[in-house]
Design an enzyme around this catalytic site. Structure first.
Site, PDB file in Angstrom:
ATOM      1  N   ASN A   1      -5.645  53.637  -5.149  1.00 24.67           N
ATOM      2  CA  ASN A   1      -4.657  52.791  -5.823  1.00 24.67           C
ATOM      3  C   ASN A   1      -4.386  53.175  -7.274  1.00 24.67           C
ATOM      4  OD1 ASN A   1      -7.448  51.674  -5.756  1.00 24.67           O
ATOM      5  ND2 ASN A   1      -6.637  50.253  -7.280  1.00 24.67           N
ATOM      6  N   HIS A   2      -5.222  54.032  -7.886  1.00 20.79           N
ATOM      7  CA  HIS A   2      -4.988  54.451  -9.272  1.00 20.79           C
ATOM      8  C   HIS A   2      -4.325  55.825  -9.383  1.00 20.79           C
ATOM      9  CE1 HIS A   2      -7.033  51.036 -10.897  1.00 20.79           C
ATOM     10  NE2 HIS A   2      -8.203  51.344 -10.367  1.00 20.79           N
TER      11      HIS A   2
ATOM     12  N   HIS B   1     -10.002  54.459   1.326  1.00 19.96           N
ATOM     13  CA  HIS B   1     -10.167  53.809   0.029  1.00 19.96           C
ATOM     14  C   HIS B   1      -9.798  52.334   0.194  1.00 19.96           C
ATOM     15  CE1 HIS B   1     -10.696  54.415  -4.306  1.00 19.96           C
ATOM     16  NE2 HIS B   1      -9.733  53.516  -4.489  1.00 19.96           N
TER      17      HIS B   1
ATOM     18  N   HIS C   1     -17.307  51.626  -5.543  1.00 16.89           N
ATOM     19  CA  HIS C   1     -18.217  52.294  -6.481  1.00 16.89           C
ATOM     20  C   HIS C   1     -19.681  51.933  -6.236  1.00 16.89           C
ATOM     21  CE1 HIS C   1     -14.985  53.203  -9.819  1.00 16.89           C
ATOM     22  NE2 HIS C   1     -14.483  53.266  -8.585  1.00 16.89           N
TER      23      HIS C   1
END
Length: 264
Positions: free
Chosen positions: A71-72, A155, A182
């Protein structure tokens, strides 16, 4: 004697510190674990998060064969142009088709064709995307004659969505590893039909942090509910990854192990 391809999957690389750790250590880690091919999630690797050209090229030079994302991926404006010209950097395949770049890549690894697919989840994410289940089906079916082994980086936030996709694809792909949280999970396994799976492979970033961010920034956010600028944490680094041994004849995972290295 069966021949196995050992695939290393590396968790979200966080910021300058995580990128520098990869630059200094990934080739030696590959040698230590006899790695043939490396897939690395790089969507948080640039300063401030996101990914940029210089960081992507540093990660590739340091031993990443394919960079996946999430998403980044669009946080750095230059990535919209760079990703069009670098097939080794993937955006999630289930982003709208109008987005630049590609969501999958096929690499030749000593004669074995390895398909890597980057996907993003829908549950608890900021936006909704084309179904990752249907996107995986589409690519697997359309490219069936072009690859031998398929690896997916999913992800996603929800552990249930990751596990469900792995079960759905069991026996049709060789490896599915999760990213985004993470935090490395302790459930690495081989599913009944031969797909290697881990819910989340973790991160490469600061050990004394909240998912790579300075502790005080995250605490201020939770305690005040006010806008807070998140800053990358420093100090000793943690490297989270997992390797999967895939039989080159059956294309099934036959062994798998999580890796958690913490700097002294």
């Amino acid at each position: 004697m069966d021949i196995k391809l050992r695939i290393l999957t590396v968790g979200d690389v966080v910021g300058v510190g995580g990128t520098e750790y990869i630059r200094k250590n990934l080739w030696s880690i590959r040698k230590q674990y006899n790695i043939d091919f490396t897939v690395l999630n790089g969507e948080n690797a640039a300063k401030g998060n996101g990914l940029d050209k210089d960081t992507a090229e540093a990660l590739i030079a340091s031993g990443a064969d394919v960079i996946t994302s999430g998403n980044h991926i669009w946080n750095k404006h230059e990535m919209r142009h760079y990703i069009e010209n670098n097939e080794l950097v993937l955006r999630p395949a289930n982003y709208p088709a109008l987005c630049p770049g590609e969501g999958y890549h096929i690499s030749d690894v000593s004669g074995t064709r390895v398909l890597v697919i980057s996907l993003i989840g829908n549950v608890y994410m900021y936006d909704s995307f084309y179904s990752p289940f249907e996107a995986a089906d589409d690519i697997i079916k359309k490219r069936a004659d072009e690859y031998d082994i398929a690896v997916i980086d999913f992800h996603a936030e929800a552990t249930s969505e990751k596990a469900a996709l792995a079960k759905y694809l069991d026996g049709r792909i060789s490896v599915l590893f999760g990213t985004h949280t993470h935090v490395q999970t302790s459930d690495i396994k081989i599913l009944p039909s031969g797909t290697g799976f881990i819910t989340d492979v973790g991160m490469t970033g600061a050990y004394d942090s909240v998912i790579g961010v300075k502790n005080e920034c995250v605490l201020e956010k939770f305690l005040t509910k006010m806008p807070v600028r998140f800053e990358e944490a420093g100090g000793r680094m943690m490297f989270n990854a997992a390797w999967f041994d895939v039989d080159e004849k059956t294309h099934k995972t036959v062994d798998a192990k999580a890796i958690n290295i913490i700097e002294a």
